[in-house]
Scaffold this motif. Structure first.
Motif, mmCIF file in Angstrom:
data_model
loop_
_atom_site.group_PDB
_atom_site.id
_atom_site.type_symbol
_atom_site.label_atom_id
_atom_site.label_comp_id
_atom_site.label_asym_id
_atom_site.label_seq_id
_atom_site.Cartn_x
_atom_site.Cartn_y
_atom_site.Cartn_z
ATOM 1 N N MET A 1 0.849 -1.181 0.000
ATOM 2 C CA MET A 1 0.000 0.000 0.000
ATOM 3 C C MET A 1 0.892 1.242 0.000
ATOM 4 O O MET A 1 1.814 1.352 0.793
ATOM 5 C CB MET A 1 -0.892 -0.014 1.249
ATOM 6 N N PRO A 2 0.625 2.199 -0.890
ATOM 7 C CA PRO A 2 1.437 3.411 -0.946
ATOM 8 C C PRO A 2 1.310 4.231 0.341
ATOM 9 O O PRO A 2 0.297 4.189 1.018
ATOM 10 C CB PRO A 2 0.863 4.186 -2.127
ATOM 11 N N ALA A 3 2.364 4.983 0.633
ATOM 12 C CA ALA A 3 2.359 5.834 1.828
ATOM 13 C C ALA A 3 1.364 6.969 1.656
ATOM 14 O O ALA A 3 0.996 7.337 0.542
ATOM 15 C CB ALA A 3 3.760 6.391 2.068
ATOM 16 N N ALA A 4 0.946 7.534 2.765
ATOM 17 C CA ALA A 4 0.021 8.666 2.741
ATOM 18 C C ALA A 4 0.708 9.874 2.117
ATOM 19 O O ALA A 4 1.896 10.102 2.322
ATOM 20 C CB ALA A 4 -0.434 8.979 4.158
ATOM 21 N N THR A 5 -0.044 10.635 1.332
ATOM 22 C CA THR A 5 0.478 11.817 0.669
ATOM 23 C C THR A 5 -0.254 13.046 1.178
ATOM 24 O O THR A 5 -1.471 13.131 1.085
ATOM 25 C CB THR A 5 0.289 11.709 -0.862
ATOM 26 N N LEU A 6 0.506 13.991 1.701
ATOM 27 C CA LEU A 6 -0.067 15.237 2.206
ATOM 28 C C LEU A 6 -0.125 16.274 1.094
ATOM 29 O O LEU A 6 0.703 16.266 0.184
ATOM 30 C CB LEU A 6 0.791 15.787 3.348
ATOM 31 N N PRO A 7 -1.069 17.209 1.158
ATOM 32 C CA PRO A 7 -1.082 18.313 0.199
ATOM 33 C C PRO A 7 0.194 19.155 0.376
ATOM 34 O O PRO A 7 0.805 19.157 1.451
ATOM 35 C CB PRO A 7 -2.315 19.133 0.589
ATOM 36 N N PRO A 8 0.604 19.885 -0.661
ATOM 37 C CA PRO A 8 1.862 20.661 -0.585
ATOM 38 C C PRO A 8 1.937 21.605 0.613
ATOM 39 O O PRO A 8 2.976 21.700 1.261
ATOM 40 C CB PRO A 8 1.882 21.440 -1.910
ATOM 41 N N TRP A 9 0.856 22.328 0.933
ATOM 42 C CA TRP A 9 0.893 23.262 2.068
ATOM 43 C C TRP A 9 1.138 22.520 3.377
ATOM 44 O O TRP A 9 1.836 23.018 4.268
ATOM 45 C CB TRP A 9 -0.374 24.106 2.141
ATOM 46 N N ALA A 10 0.582 21.321 3.519
ATOM 47 C CA ALA A 10 0.757 20.540 4.746
ATOM 48 C C ALA A 10 2.170 19.967 4.828
ATOM 49 O O ALA A 10 2.756 19.904 5.912
ATOM 50 C CB ALA A 10 -0.280 19.424 4.807
ATOM 51 N N ARG A 11 2.743 19.567 3.687
ATOM 52 C CA ARG A 11 4.135 19.076 3.680
ATOM 53 C C ARG A 11 5.077 20.191 4.107
ATOM 54 O O ARG A 11 5.983 19.989 4.907
ATOM 55 C CB ARG A 11 4.515 18.553 2.291
ATOM 56 N N THR A 12 4.854 21.404 3.572
ATOM 57 C CA THR A 12 5.685 22.556 3.946
ATOM 58 C C THR A 12 5.563 22.836 5.434
ATOM 59 O O THR A 12 6.567 23.051 6.123
ATOM 60 C CB THR A 12 5.268 23.804 3.131
ATOM 61 N N MET A 13 4.346 22.815 5.937
ATOM 62 C CA MET A 13 4.104 23.058 7.363
ATOM 63 C C MET A 13 4.832 22.018 8.211
ATOM 64 O O MET A 13 5.487 22.350 9.201
ATOM 65 C CB MET A 13 2.604 23.010 7.625
ATOM 66 N N LYS A 14 4.761 20.760 7.809
ATOM 67 C CA LYS A 14 5.401 19.677 8.550
ATOM 68 C C LYS A 14 6.931 19.809 8.513
ATOM 69 O O LYS A 14 7.604 19.608 9.515
ATOM 70 C CB LYS A 14 4.963 18.334 7.964
ATOM 71 N N GLU A 15 7.486 20.184 7.347
ATOM 72 C CA GLU A 15 8.935 20.366 7.219
ATOM 73 C C GLU A 15 9.431 21.508 8.105
ATOM 74 O O GLU A 15 10.459 21.392 8.770
ATOM 75 C CB GLU A 15 9.303 20.629 5.764
ATOM 76 N N ILE A 16 8.699 22.609 8.118
ATOM 77 C CA ILE A 16 9.085 23.748 8.952
ATOM 78 C C ILE A 16 9.023 23.351 10.425
ATOM 79 O O ILE A 16 9.919 23.672 11.204
ATOM 80 C CB ILE A 16 8.174 24.973 8.676
ATOM 81 N N PHE A 17 7.973 22.638 10.800
ATOM 82 C CA PHE A 17 7.827 22.219 12.191
ATOM 83 C C PHE A 17 8.963 21.293 12.598
ATOM 84 O O PHE A 17 9.554 21.444 13.663
ATOM 85 C CB PHE A 17 6.479 21.531 12.407
ATOM 86 N N ARG A 18 9.293 20.324 11.753
ATOM 87 C CA ARG A 18 10.381 19.380 12.071
ATOM 88 C C ARG A 18 11.730 20.057 12.140
ATOM 89 O O ARG A 18 12.609 19.629 12.878
ATOM 90 C CB ARG A 18 10.412 18.253 11.044
ATOM 91 N N ALA A 19 11.934 21.131 11.342
ATOM 92 C CA ALA A 19 13.211 21.849 11.355
ATOM 93 C C ALA A 19 13.413 22.599 12.664
ATOM 94 O O ALA A 19 14.541 22.905 13.037
ATOM 95 C CB ALA A 19 13.285 22.809 10.180
#
Length: 165
Positions: A1-19
């Motif tokens: 089963m493919p991994a979950a894919t977030l919308p671009p705005w949510a991926r950016t938000m998650k990357e900023i949060f993790r940084a």
């Protein structure tokens, strides 16, 4: 089963949060639209609230929502919240967790009117105390990580209006 894919705005938000440079975000726009979330082959269309609690904040132990009209709602981690309010009640003589087991669904018991304050002047300091308690270990046994907490303030402009800090 493919991994979950977030919308671009949510991926950016998650990357900023993790940084690590920030831990607060303001989501604007049409917040009542559905969010397409790809988990598997077909997209699922979730409300923003469902998307935040089920997808974006999936790794968090506790996910809380607060707004002036409905007060607190617990999307995940009720056991941590109830543990805190039982301690808070003992120390302050309040009765916030008194009805924590009412009905068949204890997770929804805090949705009953009167259990937790809805007025921001009382609710925000209570939320702040809970966040400090969670950050200090949240009553976890030694060696266990403190619970991670995500909080969503719906209609924050009504709770914390623009002005001098």
């Amino acid at each position: 089963m493919p991994a979950a894919t977030l919308p671009p705005w949510a991926r950016t938000m998650k990357e900023i949060f993790r940084a690590g440079p920030t831990c607060q975000f303001i989501l604007t726009g049409n917040i009542h639209d559905r969010v397409a979330f790809h988990r598997g082959e077909r997209p699922v269309f979730l409300t923003l609230r469902e998307f935040l609690s089920q997808a974006l904040f999936e790794p968090f132990d506790v996910v809380l929502f607060y707004d002036r009209g409905r007060g607190f709602q617990i999307a995940r981690g009720a056991e941590h919240v109830f543990r805190y309010f039982r301690l808070f009640d003992r120390f302050h003589g309040t009765k916030y967790a008194q009805d924590a087991g009412v009905g068949a669904d204890a997770d929804r018991s805090l949705d009953h009117p009167g259990l937790l304050p809805r007025d921001p002047r009382e609710a925000i300091p209570l939320l702040d105390r809970f966040l400090r308690w969670a950050a200090a270990g949240g009553g976890q046994e030694k060696g266990k990580a403190a619970p991670s907490v995500a909080v969503v303030l719906d209609y924050a402009h009504f709770v914390l209006p623009q002005g001098e800090s």
